[in-house]
Design an enzyme around this catalytic site. Sequence first.
Site, mmCIF file in Angstrom:
data_model
loop_
_atom_site.group_PDB
_atom_site.id
_atom_site.type_symbol
_atom_site.label_atom_id
_atom_site.label_comp_id
_atom_site.label_asym_id
_atom_site.label_seq_id
_atom_site.Cartn_x
_atom_site.Cartn_y
_atom_site.Cartn_z
ATOM 1 N N ASN A 23 0.812 -1.217 0.000
ATOM 2 C CA ASN A 23 0.000 0.000 0.000
ATOM 3 C C ASN A 23 0.847 1.269 0.000
ATOM 4 O OD1 ASN A 23 -2.362 -1.445 -0.099
ATOM 5 N ND2 ASN A 23 -2.735 -1.382 2.103
ATOM 6 N N ARG A 92 -7.472 -0.942 -8.331
ATOM 7 C CA ARG A 92 -8.004 0.385 -8.054
ATOM 8 C C ARG A 92 -6.914 1.456 -7.986
ATOM 9 N NH1 ARG A 92 -12.988 0.619 -7.128
ATOM 10 N NH2 ARG A 92 -12.747 2.754 -6.436
ATOM 11 N N CYS A 116 -10.224 -4.969 -5.653
ATOM 12 C CA CYS A 116 -10.954 -5.780 -4.674
ATOM 13 C C CYS A 116 -12.455 -5.512 -4.746
ATOM 14 C CB CYS A 116 -10.479 -5.455 -3.252
ATOM 15 S SG CYS A 116 -9.067 -6.408 -2.720
ATOM 16 N N ASP A 304 -8.134 -3.523 7.174
ATOM 17 C CA ASP A 304 -7.384 -4.585 6.499
ATOM 18 C C ASP A 304 -6.948 -5.704 7.446
ATOM 19 O OD1 ASP A 304 -7.620 -3.552 3.987
ATOM 20 O OD2 ASP A 304 -5.589 -2.754 3.850
ATOM 21 N N ILE A 326 -15.597 0.973 7.826
ATOM 22 C CA ILE A 326 -14.877 1.599 6.710
ATOM 23 C C ILE A 326 -15.494 1.223 5.368
ATOM 24 C CG2 ILE A 326 -12.627 1.928 5.603
ATOM 25 C CD1 ILE A 326 -12.742 2.977 8.461
#
Length: 417
Positions: A23, A92, A116, A304, A326
Amino acid sequence: MDKLIIKGGKKLIGEVSVSGSKNAALPIFVSTILAPGLNEIRNVPFLRDINTTIKVLESLGAVVEGNGNIVRIDTTHVNNVEATYDLVKTMRASVLVLGPLLARHGRARVSLPGGCAIGARPINLHLKGLAALGADIRLEHGYVEAKAKKLKGARINFDISTVGGTEQLMMAAALAKGETVLENAAREPEIIDLAEILIKMGAKIDGAGTDTIRITGVKELAPVAHDVMPDRIEAGTFMVAAAITGGDIKIRNMKLEHLDALVFKLQDAGVEITNRDNVVRVKGPRRPKAVNIKTRPYPGFPTDMQAQFMALMCVADGASVISENIFENRFMHVSELLRFGADITVEGSTATVKGVKKLSGAPVMATDLRASASLILAGLAADNTTEISRIYHLDRGYESIEKKLAGLGADIQRVKE
């Protein structure tokens, strides 16, 4: 297609090293568009999403070479401003090229993204922010078309905390005229890592890691070398793996301070965690205690890690309540955990998990990246054999996780279906 075969019931013992953060690496790769020349990115994980990002950059004109965990990106000739659907549809984060292309060339045409299957994850906050910087934004035939002669600084208040939106606008504002202030900005460590490489390139950024970031635009940025931060989600996954198997492991190349919310909850569950000389030791209890969690933007409990923590709660003593605040549609792993014999009920964005003494191995199917990890964890703790199919999700975010777990004593192997 590959699948994982796990024979559970073994305590994990030994040492493991955490890879670089996916990330953090993705926006760092994209940021090289802003600095024409040869950039060197180190501590890069071998992942499918990294390869996708490389393909996107190459399609724009970059020359990319990899050597082990070092990737060199020459963005001298990034002259194409279109990222096509074929490349962007699988991930994404590809939409992050929009801001840097706009800042460097004054225009960009980027396909709406894929990735995802977790709720809508709209990019409207990205587009709204770029418009505030003076971009003319249009959506046509599945593409975002953006134009701006010169981006101009602005005060932007995000409706909700958005990691991608914060990264997008921090990069775009680095070359804008004047000062940009991002309010209600995301505070994740990955934001800080991106700010650090931009500052090395010559950007003027203050406040990364807080909810107010100030960026004073500069005329140009220069290429640099940078080390990607360790992957806090991979580190957290190994911590839960030790906890769920009653194991005793040492984790290297991780920053424990990035996982305070998870650490507190694991300690509440009875897990022993110590940090000595930057080596984190995690010792699991005989049986974890049930603990409630609510996912929040950083520094709250990370979404996550929700699926992995749920796997741990499946074998906890007592009942726990897990609230997902979230993303919508992020309980897709529940139906698969039930196949192990877990006792979980879902109502809206809340799951109630009643711990059972033992899970039983089963054939299961991964539905997204973190769900894949939760199924591995359940399989490690379960009796008998577990088969996990559709593990291509796993390869998007974990570097050789089955090899690392095998190194800790897990009976796990990847086979062709």
